[in-house]
Structure formats: C-alpha cells, structure tokens
Scaffold this active site. Structure first.
Site, PDB file in Angstrom:
ATOM      1  N   GLY A 234       1.323 -48.631  69.797  1.00  0.00           N
ATOM      2  CA  GLY A 234       0.508 -49.176  68.723  1.00  0.00           C
ATOM      3  C   GLY A 234      -0.935 -48.711  68.696  1.00  0.00           C
ATOM      4  O   GLY A 234      -1.704 -49.148  67.833  1.00  0.00           O
ATOM      5  N   GLY A 274       3.569 -43.860  71.324  1.00  0.00           N
ATOM      6  CA  GLY A 274       4.037 -42.667  70.627  1.00  0.00           C
ATOM      7  C   GLY A 274       2.870 -41.894  70.024  1.00  0.00           C
ATOM      8  O   GLY A 274       2.399 -40.896  70.562  1.00  0.00           O
ATOM      9  N   ARG A 275       2.383 -42.403  68.896  1.00  0.00           N
ATOM     10  CA  ARG A 275       1.403 -41.678  68.083  1.00  0.00           C
ATOM     11  C   ARG A 275       0.202 -41.159  68.879  1.00  0.00           C
ATOM     12  O   ARG A 275      -0.193 -40.005  68.753  1.00  0.00           O
ATOM     13  CB  ARG A 275       0.879 -42.620  66.975  1.00  0.00           C
ATOM     14  CG  ARG A 275       0.027 -41.921  65.922  1.00  0.00           C
ATOM     15  CD  ARG A 275      -0.485 -42.934  64.879  1.00  0.00           C
ATOM     16  NE  ARG A 275       0.562 -43.692  64.269  1.00  0.00           N
ATOM     17  CZ  ARG A 275       1.282 -43.300  63.211  1.00  0.00           C
ATOM     18  NH1 ARG A 275       1.016 -42.146  62.639  1.00  0.00           N
ATOM     19  NH2 ARG A 275       2.230 -44.071  62.710  1.00  0.00           N
ATOM     20  N   CYS A 350       8.417 -32.005  43.048  1.00  0.00           N
ATOM     21  CA  CYS A 350       8.282 -32.456  41.662  1.00  0.00           C
ATOM     22  C   CYS A 350       8.068 -33.966  41.631  1.00  0.00           C
ATOM     23  O   CYS A 350       8.866 -34.692  41.027  1.00  0.00           O
ATOM     24  CB  CYS A 350       9.547 -32.127  40.885  1.00  0.00           C
ATOM     25  SG  CYS A 350      10.125 -30.479  41.159  1.00  0.00           S
ATOM     26  N   TYR A 379       4.841 -38.474  64.221  1.00  0.00           N
ATOM     27  CA  TYR A 379       5.328 -39.057  62.969  1.00  0.00           C
ATOM     28  C   TYR A 379       4.972 -38.124  61.803  1.00  0.00           C
ATOM     29  O   TYR A 379       4.397 -38.565  60.800  1.00  0.00           O
ATOM     30  CB  TYR A 379       4.738 -40.447  62.734  1.00  0.00           C
ATOM     31  CG  TYR A 379       5.036 -41.435  63.835  1.00  0.00           C
ATOM     32  CD1 TYR A 379       6.298 -41.992  63.975  1.00  0.00           C
ATOM     33  CD2 TYR A 379       4.059 -41.800  64.749  1.00  0.00           C
ATOM     34  CE1 TYR A 379       6.576 -42.903  64.990  1.00  0.00           C
ATOM     35  CE2 TYR A 379       4.319 -42.701  65.764  1.00  0.00           C
ATOM     36  CZ  TYR A 379       5.591 -43.245  65.876  1.00  0.00           C
ATOM     37  OH  TYR A 379       5.849 -44.142  66.876  1.00  0.00           O
TER      38      TYR A 379
HETATM   39  C1  LIG Z   1       9.439 -50.826  69.780  1.00  0.00           C
HETATM   40  C2  LIG Z   1       8.435 -49.752  69.610  1.00  0.00           C
HETATM   41  N1  LIG Z   1       7.782 -49.309  70.691  1.00  0.00           N
HETATM   42  C3  LIG Z   1       6.872 -48.315  70.605  1.00  0.00           C
HETATM   43  C4  LIG Z   1       6.574 -47.716  69.392  1.00  0.00           C
HETATM   44  C5  LIG Z   1       5.552 -46.637  69.347  1.00  0.00           C
HETATM   45  O1  LIG Z   1       4.465 -47.032  68.589  1.00  0.00           O
HETATM   46  P1  LIG Z   1       3.207 -46.095  68.441  1.00  0.00           P
HETATM   47  O2  LIG Z   1       3.687 -44.780  68.027  1.00  0.00           O
HETATM   48  O3  LIG Z   1       2.399 -46.784  67.386  1.00  0.00           O
HETATM   49  O4  LIG Z   1       2.492 -46.057  69.753  1.00  0.00           O
HETATM   50  C6  LIG Z   1       7.227 -48.173  68.231  1.00  0.00           C
HETATM   51  C7  LIG Z   1       6.927 -47.574  66.933  1.00  0.00           C
HETATM   52  O5  LIG Z   1       7.454 -47.913  65.914  1.00  0.00           O
HETATM   53  C8  LIG Z   1       8.189 -49.205  68.339  1.00  0.00           C
HETATM   54  O6  LIG Z   1       8.835 -49.662  67.273  1.00  0.00           O
END
Ligand SMILES: Cc1ncc(COP(=O)(O)O)c(C=O)c1O
Length: 410
Positions: A234, A274-275, A350, A379
């Site tokens: 997050g 992740g991000r 389009c 993403y």
């Molecule tokens: C359960 C869960 N964990 C981790 C993540 C990774 O989140 P982020 O990419 O915002 O760090 C997500 C993203 O949707 C998620 O759903």
C-alpha cells in the site's frame, strides 16, 4: 537526470533506431531495482520481513532480481503460484486474495506454502475441508477488514469500509469458533491490507499502530496467540509530484520507534509491497506519430497507448513523462511540432479514454521524438488490456545488472 536514466535513454534510442517502424517499448533497469530494494530491506527493523507482491510486475527478470533480496513472494492466484514455483521452487510464498477456487486452495495446500491468507468464513470452511480430505495441515493468517478514521482516505481503499476484501472484524469471534472445528488449520496471525496508494509516511505509521493496538486488544479479549502480523503493502508512488516521494527513511525511523515503544519484538511483522518496489525501475516509451490541434487543445498521438500502459487511466492522473528529442528525420513530409505549449498525450485506441497525460507544458515535441513515461515498472503492462485493437505489443527490454555496471564503468 541521473546516470541511471542515461542507461534507459540510451536503450530507448538504440531500440528506436533499429526498429522497423514507429517504436514503443518498456525498458526496465534491473540495477535501479536491485539498489532500491536493497536499501529498503536494509532499513527495516530486525523483526520485519519484506515480501514482494508479484501482481505489481511478475516478469521473470524482475522476480529473479528480487528473489535474493526479499523474504519471499506474495501471490494472489493459482497462475501466480504455478509461475513462482516453476521459477523459484524454494522461495517462501504466501497466498492472499479474494475468490480463491477449490482448485487453487488444493494447489496451495500441496505446494507447502508458508501461509494462506484466508479472506472469508466460506473460504476458511472450504480450506479446512480440503486440508482434512488430503490429511494435510496448513498455517494460515486471517485477513481482517477494520473500521478506519477519515485520515486514511487514499485512492485505492481495500478496507475500512464495505469491500469484498477480508473478514469483517465484527465476525472475528464467529470465525475463531469456526476455526475450532478445523484442527488442520493453524492460526498463526492476522493479515491487514486495507489500502494502496498511501503517500504520507506519518499516516501510514498511524495505520500500522492502529493494527498493532487492535491486535493486542484481540490477544486479550479473544485469547489469540499471534506470531505474525502482515501489514500488507500500500505504499504509494507519487505520480502527480514525483519530486515528493513517500518518506521511507522517516517511515522506517518511526517504525523502529513504534516497535520499541509498544514492545513488539514478540511478533514478526511482514510487509507485502508491490508498487513501491518496482514502479521506479521501469519506463514506457512511445514514438510520436501525429500532432494535431482540435478545439483549442494540442494532442500528441503516440505509438501504443493505455492498452500497453493503463496506469494513468487506472489511477486517474497525468503520468509524468519527458520528451527525448530524436534528431534523425528522413520522412518525405514536414516534421510537425508543438512548441512551448501544453499538450495532451494520447495513444492509438479508438476511445477518448486513451489518454496518458493532459495539458502538460513542453518546450518542444516533434514527430518521431520519443516520450518517456517514468515510474512505469508496476501495475503497468500487467494491468493493461493488451489485445484491444490488436496493435503490436511493445518491445520489452530488461537492462541486466551486469550491462548496467559495464555502462557505469565506461
Ligand atoms: C492483499 C494485497 N497485498 C498486497 C498488495 C500490494 O499492494 P501495493 O502494490 O499497493 O503495495 C495488494 C494489492 O492489491 C493486495 O491486494
């Protein structure tokens, strides 16, 4: 621009110069990734582990770079599980996400995952029955959705309100009771992932403190004995203002202090980000195909679009980019340009939704120049609808660590 960007720029120039027609592509710099994630891991407190949520970008070179640095991978589907197990058979894996099928739960039970994060009472029951059927035991965390205050408003809320993610905290007593009928499932902790896109380190720290205090309360009231707290991912990437990124050093300083103050060394605290891990190592580049003016607005049409790079549409922002001037021009028509004016960058689809950036001032952009979108490593390709209109896919270039070090030494 840092020397790291010089490598990406050089790779884009090379690829365009040798392409058959107008070019677009992703370029990932694995040395940027390695350095960034090594720094993050080094600054976490001793009882914290960093997992990578591979949904952000599960390309093999990305995972291969991250595997030696992180504690493991977080996956959210049977497809991700099969991919990770094929490529990294021994890496710790945790499995979260809603709507797991029986086949996926079965696959997970047999794959000896470290934890399965249970999303609902129904999933708990199905997992318990499958474990019994196979005579297997499985460690689990319960994913819980908690009420939150207004301070936690972010672009992507997965909790703190009615969402399909996790188990409503009010159902915890019922859930614990159900769990008693499944000795095959060992409850070892709690999982929270209530939001994505958090840019404020102090607010994020406040959220973690809320998790920890809530969990301590449950230990007292429900007799929970917890080893692991998964605080999710997050952490946001500031696409609107890249000069003001999430304050990771401030966040980790605060986390050290919080862990000491609350005496939390009894728990392993796990992040599954992740991000924030992969966004900064990637760029998406498009060659300018057309420049046109309509109702007072200047449009720059690039090779590619949101079917390759859906991030700006998904997040609702103008994605940061710069113009890479390409001096070579040999086409038999005048080279159109926009000079010193705001431009709106669109792709080849389009649909009026195929917009990557709106009214952004540029000094100059010409046909054949490259637009380089930064912060495109997470993403991005993986959330895009690649085959809409059946345009060719972008080239995918991974600058290897060795290649990057050679360039740095030159
Ligand atoms: C359960 C869960 N964990 C981790 C993540 C990774 O989140 P982020 O990419 O915002 O760090 C997500 C993203 O949707 C998620 O759903």
């Amino acid at each position: 621009m840092s020397p790291e960007w010089d490598r990406i720029i050089a790779a884009a120039r090379r690829a365009q110069a040798t392409a058959d027609g107008p070019w677009c592509g992703y370029i990932y710099d694995l040395e940027i990734l390695r350095k960034h994630v090594s720094r993050l891991v080094a600054t976490l407190p001793a009882n914290c582990d960093l997992f990578y949520a591979i949904k952000a970008n599960s390309d093999y070179p990305i995972l291969d770079t991250l595997a030696p640095l992180v504690a493991g991978f977080e996956i959210a589907s049977g497809g991700e599980l099969a991919w990770v197990r094929t490529c990294f058979p021994h890496l710790p894996v945790i499995f979260g996400g809603p709507g797991k099928t029986d086949a996926e739960l079965d696959q997970a039970l047999k794959a000896s995952l470290e934890y399965i994060h249970v999303e609902s009472m129904g999933e708990l029951m199905r997992l318990g029955l499958l474990a019994r059927q196979h005579d297997l035991s499985q460690a689990i965390l319960l994913r819980i959705n908690l009420p939150l205050g207004q301070a936690h408003d972010v672009p992507l809320a997965m909790g703190g309100r009615a969402t399909p993610f996790g188990i409503d905290a009010a159902l915890l007593p019922e859930c614990l009771q159900l769990l008693e009928s499944f000795p095959e499932l060992r409850l070892e902790g709690v999982h929270f992932h209530l939001m994505s896109g958090q840019l404020d380190a102090a607010v994020h720290l406040g959220l973690l403190e809320h998790y920890f205090r809530t969990l301590e309360g449950w230990e007292r009231t429900h007799g929970l004995s917890v080893r692991h707290v998964n605080v999710g991912g997050g952490i946001g990437v500031n696409y609107r203002n890249p000069g003001q990124p999430f304050d990771w050093p401030g966040f980790t300083d605060g986390l050290h202090e919080l862990i000491d103050r609350m005496d939390l060394s009894k728990w392993r605290i796990r992040f599954e980000i992740g991000r924030y891990l992969t966004a900064s190592c990637g760029a998406y580049a498009m060659e300018v195909l057309d420049i046109k003016r309509c109702f007072g607005r200047t449009f720059v049409v690039g090779r590619g679009g949101t079917h390759h790079f859906r991030t700006p549409y998904a997040q609702g922002h103008s994605h940061p980019f710069f113009v890479l001037p390409i001096d070579r021009w040999s086409r038999p028509y005048p080279r159109l340009a926009a000079n010193d004016e705001p431009v709106t960058v669109v792709g080849q689809l389009c649909t009026p939704k195929d917009v990557l950036a709106t009214d952004i001032s540029v000094d100059q952009v010409r046909l054949g120049d490259l637009l380089i979108f930064t912060l495109a490593g997470a993403y991005a390709w993986h959330i895009s609808h690649h085959d809409f209109l059946r345009h060719p896919h972008p080239e995918q270039i991974f600058l290897s660590i060795q290649e990057c070090l050679n360039v740095a030494a030159e």
